[in-house]
Enzyme design. Structure first.
Site, PDB file in Angstrom:
ATOM      1  N   LYS A   1      -9.952   3.763  39.232  1.00  0.00           N
ATOM      2  CA  LYS A   1     -10.868   4.150  38.492  1.00  0.00           C
ATOM      3  C   LYS A   1     -10.812   3.888  37.261  1.00  0.00           C
ATOM      4  O   LYS A   1      -9.191   4.441  36.881  1.00  0.00           O
ATOM      5  CB  LYS A   1     -11.472   5.558  38.481  1.00  0.00           C
ATOM      6  CG  LYS A   1     -11.689   6.018  37.088  1.00  0.00           C
ATOM      7  CD  LYS A   1     -12.232   7.609  37.463  1.00  0.00           C
ATOM      8  CE  LYS A   1     -13.294   8.416  36.290  1.00  0.00           C
ATOM      9  NZ  LYS A   1     -13.126   9.759  36.281  1.00  0.00           N
TER      10      LYS A   1
ATOM     11  N   ASP B   1     -13.992   9.495  28.662  1.00  0.00           N
ATOM     12  CA  ASP B   1     -14.700  10.053  29.175  1.00  0.00           C
ATOM     13  C   ASP B   1     -15.739  11.065  28.721  1.00  0.00           C
ATOM     14  O   ASP B   1     -14.549  12.366  28.925  1.00  0.00           O
ATOM     15  CB  ASP B   1     -14.719  10.114  30.719  1.00  0.00           C
ATOM     16  CG  ASP B   1     -15.307  11.267  31.674  1.00  0.00           C
ATOM     17  OD1 ASP B   1     -17.017  11.230  31.423  1.00  0.00           O
ATOM     18  OD2 ASP B   1     -15.267  11.493  32.932  1.00  0.00           O
TER      19      ASP B   1
ATOM     20  N   LYS C   1     -18.894  16.170  28.206  1.00  0.00           N
ATOM     21  CA  LYS C   1     -18.122  17.822  28.272  1.00  0.00           C
ATOM     22  C   LYS C   1     -18.223  19.003  26.683  1.00  0.00           C
ATOM     23  O   LYS C   1     -18.358  18.066  25.491  1.00  0.00           O
ATOM     24  CB  LYS C   1     -16.819  16.957  28.147  1.00  0.00           C
ATOM     25  CG  LYS C   1     -16.754  16.145  29.425  1.00  0.00           C
ATOM     26  CD  LYS C   1     -15.311  15.725  29.693  1.00  0.00           C
ATOM     27  CE  LYS C   1     -15.175  14.524  30.910  1.00  0.00           C
ATOM     28  NZ  LYS C   1     -15.044  15.917  32.331  1.00  0.00           N
TER      29      LYS C   1
ATOM     30  N   ASP D   1      -8.778   8.983  31.156  1.00  0.00           N
ATOM     31  CA  ASP D   1      -9.339   8.592  32.613  1.00  0.00           C
ATOM     32  C   ASP D   1      -9.330   7.582  33.013  1.00  0.00           C
ATOM     33  O   ASP D   1     -10.033   7.319  34.130  1.00  0.00           O
ATOM     34  CB  ASP D   1     -10.897   9.545  32.195  1.00  0.00           C
ATOM     35  CG  ASP D   1     -11.282   9.859  33.318  1.00  0.00           C
ATOM     36  OD1 ASP D   1     -11.062  10.426  34.556  1.00  0.00           O
ATOM     37  OD2 ASP D   1     -12.359   9.990  33.473  1.00  0.00           O
TER      38      ASP D   1
ATOM     39  N   ASP E   1     -21.222  13.000  34.201  1.00  0.00           N
ATOM     40  CA  ASP E   1     -20.032  13.212  34.298  1.00  0.00           C
ATOM     41  C   ASP E   1     -19.194  12.848  35.374  1.00  0.00           C
ATOM     42  O   ASP E   1     -18.043  13.152  35.340  1.00  0.00           O
ATOM     43  CB  ASP E   1     -20.146  14.293  33.147  1.00  0.00           C
ATOM     44  CG  ASP E   1     -18.406  15.184  33.515  1.00  0.00           C
ATOM     45  OD1 ASP E   1     -17.766  14.100  33.088  1.00  0.00           O
ATOM     46  OD2 ASP E   1     -17.645  16.079  32.855  1.00  0.00           O
TER      47      ASP E   1
ATOM     48  N   GLU F   1     -18.905  10.526  36.718  1.00  0.00           N
ATOM     49  CA  GLU F   1     -19.181   8.794  37.047  1.00  0.00           C
ATOM     50  C   GLU F   1     -18.056   8.004  37.711  1.00  0.00           C
ATOM     51  O   GLU F   1     -18.005   7.298  37.776  1.00  0.00           O
ATOM     52  CB  GLU F   1     -18.636   9.014  35.824  1.00  0.00           C
ATOM     53  CG  GLU F   1     -17.781   8.283  34.565  1.00  0.00           C
ATOM     54  CD  GLU F   1     -16.924   9.744  34.360  1.00  0.00           C
ATOM     55  OE1 GLU F   1     -17.011  11.165  34.822  1.00  0.00           O
ATOM     56  OE2 GLU F   1     -15.439   9.476  34.544  1.00  0.00           O
TER      57      GLU F   1
ATOM     58  N   ARG G   1     -16.840   8.273  40.427  1.00  0.00           N
ATOM     59  CA  ARG G   1     -17.566   7.662  41.655  1.00  0.00           C
ATOM     60  C   ARG G   1     -18.158   7.011  42.020  1.00  0.00           C
ATOM     61  O   ARG G   1     -18.731   6.034  42.861  1.00  0.00           O
ATOM     62  CB  ARG G   1     -18.244   8.945  42.429  1.00  0.00           C
ATOM     63  CG  ARG G   1     -19.070   9.820  42.032  1.00  0.00           C
ATOM     64  CD  ARG G   1     -19.621  10.942  42.553  1.00  0.00           C
ATOM     65  NE  ARG G   1     -18.277  11.745  41.801  1.00  0.00           N
ATOM     66  CZ  ARG G   1     -18.612  13.615  42.676  1.00  0.00           C
ATOM     67  NH1 ARG G   1     -19.269  13.917  43.028  1.00  0.00           N
ATOM     68  NH2 ARG G   1     -17.116  14.443  41.554  1.00  0.00           N
TER      69      ARG G   1
HETATM   70  N1  BES Z   1     -12.689  12.407  34.699  1.00  0.00           N
HETATM   71  C1  BES Z   1     -13.262  13.393  35.048  1.00  0.00           C
HETATM   72  C2  BES Z   1     -12.352  14.442  35.697  1.00  0.00           C
HETATM   73  C3  BES Z   1     -10.729  15.119  34.907  1.00  0.00           C
HETATM   74  C4  BES Z   1     -11.636  16.374  34.782  1.00  0.00           C
HETATM   75  C5  BES Z   1      -9.814  14.405  34.984  1.00  0.00           C
HETATM   76  C6  BES Z   1     -10.400  17.174  34.477  1.00  0.00           C
HETATM   77  C7  BES Z   1      -8.793  15.121  34.505  1.00  0.00           C
HETATM   78  C8  BES Z   1      -9.550  16.181  33.850  1.00  0.00           C
HETATM   79  C9  BES Z   1     -14.442  13.467  36.442  1.00  0.00           C
HETATM   80  O1  BES Z   1     -15.064  12.192  35.343  1.00  0.00           O
HETATM   81  C10 BES Z   1     -14.909  14.364  35.693  1.00  0.00           C
HETATM   82  O2  BES Z   1     -15.700  14.809  34.894  1.00  0.00           O
HETATM   83  N2  BES Z   1     -15.302  15.168  37.081  1.00  0.00           N
HETATM   84  C11 BES Z   1     -16.407  16.103  36.867  1.00  0.00           C
HETATM   85  C12 BES Z   1     -17.446  16.747  37.973  1.00  0.00           C
HETATM   86  C13 BES Z   1     -18.374  17.589  38.643  1.00  0.00           C
HETATM   87  C14 BES Z   1     -19.895  17.022  37.196  1.00  0.00           C
HETATM   88  C15 BES Z   1     -18.705  16.881  39.570  1.00  0.00           C
HETATM   89  C16 BES Z   1     -15.332  17.984  36.860  1.00  0.00           C
HETATM   90  O3  BES Z   1     -14.637  17.470  37.757  1.00  0.00           O
HETATM   91  O4  BES Z   1     -15.713  18.168  36.956  1.00  0.00           O
HETATM   92 ZN    ZN Z   2     -14.532  11.200  34.393  1.00  0.00          ZN
HETATM   93 MN    MN Z   3     -16.561  12.737  34.372  1.00  0.00          MN
END
Ligand code: BES
Ligand code: ZN
Ligand code: MN
Length: 489
Positions: free
Chosen positions: A254, A259, A266, A277, A336, A338, A340
């Site tokens: 990824k 992000d 966020k 990310d 968010d 994204e 996947r």
């Molecule tokens: N890049 C983030 C995951 C992440 C969060 C990595 C904090 C490192 C630290 C990912 O793209 C994301 O935003 N995931 C969301 C998914 C949710 C919207 C289902 C998350 O984990 O909040």
């Molecule tokens: Zn992300």
């Molecule tokens: Mn995200």
């Protein structure tokens, strides 16, 4: 950091006292140290515990020598490699900005094997890595002084092992560099440019897809993430074909170079973290560099899905339905989630293009994995018990530890959508698992697949044995170990 080998320590020329380090097993200093040194060590309560350091200035010839002792605890035992790494890392951490320019490590009485001596050197080099290019106001005594490690009396064969380990160091350092660079410097195009520059002449074959090519291929999921950004997306594929006639293995990363969350934006606090990310893509790029540098006898394809996730008038909206390259449709509930969406098209493409028998993807995919595992293990999800056990073993051997999570149809159901084939998020609980289920829907029958959620291990606030605080380079040592022990065995 330059690593050299010598039979004996040569005199210093930089005006500093000569700095010589030895590795000391538990309560073993007495054996060959002189009375004064032993007394000083006892007074400082140095016993040779793992990671313990002690130094003393002692008369040597006409001048004075600076003697360092690094504890390696009880000889033998399961955690031996980790202990040796702690010792090697502790030495460079201590002397990096000490004013000393060279550190001699005397292995002659250490009792280590060549492989173990090389792992001390690897840790010493990795712990010394920093990225200071944007710090223009460092005073002289804040700048690293240590530039050279001289291994003295290393066991026979250490240099050959070091040749392999230095390739690992180079890969880990490249990954850290990519992860550490800010998102105004590293974005999809510049990520590719840096990999091209670093891999030039390495023997790695490179394919780059631009936006027009991805559009023609129908990568609607990846492109939907990218459409709110002025930075064009890229797919970067790097193939190291160190073996003919082998069935290829694919590593997929990824690479969200920043992000923001997109329209599902966020919160401001901590959003700067989202420059890393792309840690999965960086680990894949670093691994390819390592495999090429050490001329691994394996056929490996590294694929990076590179996009920036931004809110904008053209950004995708919650509720949009996109069609992935596989033909499956996705309702984008949360922009968010994204990662996947990027991975699913990268996984589909690598299967169509290269027919790998094994796919390992690495992604900073969910905050939920950090809730589960903290910063000590990455989460592993797999459809194949053999692959999972091989990766678990590689994790234990390399120090890039993994912990396996379950998959199953009850979790899979949670991402069914009323309007499309699936939605991109499930309910709040089990969020790392439903993210993995999403990716699994794009894995072809017969392909052994593992997904590694590395959100908690790419970047840490505290230094460790082999890294300063910041980018760890997680994944490179793991994948290199997997290649060595499984693909090259
Ligand atoms: N890049 C983030 C995951 C992440 C969060 C990595 C904090 C490192 C630290 C990912 O793209 C994301 O935003 N995931 C969301 C998914 C949710 C919207 C289902 C998350 O984990 O909040
Ligand atoms: Zn992300
Ligand atoms: Mn995200």
């Amino acid at each position: 950091m330059i690593i050299e080998f010598a039979a004996t320590a040569s005199p210093n020329t930089d005006g500093n006292p000569r700095l010589v380090a030895s590795l000391v097993a538990q309560d073993a200093l007495a054996a060959d140290a002189d009375l004064l040194v032993r007394g000083a060590a006892a007074a400082a309560r140095f016993t040779g515990k793992p990671g313990q350091l002690f130094e003393v200035f002692a008369p040597a010839g006409d001048g004075v020598a600076r003697l360092a002792f690094a504890g390696i605890g009880e000889l033998g035992g399961a955690g031996r490699r980790a202990t040796l790494e702690r010792a090697g890392g502790a030495l460079t951490a201590k002397y990096l900005t000490s004013g000393e320019t060279a550190l001699a490590i005397d292995f002659s009485t250490s009792g280590l094997t060549a492989e173990e001596a090389a792992s001390v050197l690897l840790a010493a080099r990795l712990r010394a890595w920093r990225h200071d290019i944007y710090r223009t106001k460092l005073t002289d005594d804040q700048k690293p002084s240590l530039a050279r490690i001289v291994a003295i009396g290393a066991p026979e064969g250490t240099e050959a092992h070091w040749e392999t380990e230095s390739a690992v160091a180079e890969g880990v350092e490249f990954t850290r560099e990519l992860v550490t660079e800010p998102a105004n410097v590293i974005y999809p195009e510049s990520f590719v440019a840096r990999c091209l520059a670093r891999l030039e002449g390495s023997g790695v074959e490179i394919v780059v897809l631009d936006k027009a090519e991805m559009t023609a291929l129908g990568m609607g999921a990846l492109l939907g993430v990218s459409q709110g950004s002025v930075r064009e997306p890229r797919i970067l594929a790097m193939r190291w074909k160190g073996k003919a006639g082998a069935q290829p293995t694919a590593f997929v990363g990824k690479g969200v170079t920043f992000d923001t969350g997109g329209i599902s934006i966020k919160p401001a606090a901590g959003m700067e973290d989202m420059k890393w990310d792309m840690g999965g893509a960086a680990a894949v790029a670093g691994t390819m560099l390592t495999l090429a540098r050490r001329k691994a006898q394996a056929d490996v394809i590294g694929v990076c899905g590179l996009v920036e996730n931004m809110p904008d008038g053209n950004a995708q909206r919650p509720g949009d339905v996109v069609t992935s390259m596989s033909g499956q449709t996705i309702e984008v509930i949360n922009t968010d989630a994204e990662g996947r969406l990027v991975l699913c098209d990268a996984v589909t493409w690598v299967q169509k293009q290269y027919s790998p028998v094994t796919i390992v993807d690495l992604a900073t995919l969910t905050g939920a994995i950090i809730v589960s595992l903290g910063h000590e293990h990455a989460g592993m999800f797999s459809n194949d018990d053999l692959l999972a056990s091989q990766l678990d073993a590689a994790g234990k051997a390399s120090g890039d530890s993994l912990w396996r999570f379950p998959l199953g149809s009850a979790y899979d159901k949670l991402i069914d959508s009323p309007i499309a084939d699936m939605k991109n998020v499930g309910p709040r609980y089990g969020g790392s698992i439903t993210a993995a289920q999403f990716i699994q829907r794009f894995v072809d029958r017969g392909v052994a697949w593992a997904h590694l959620d590395i959100a908690g291990t790419v970047w840490v606030e505290k230094s460790g044995a082999t890294h300063d605080k910041g980018a760890t380079g997680f994944g490179v040592r793991l994948l290199d170990r997997y290649v060595r022990d499984v693909l090259e065995a």
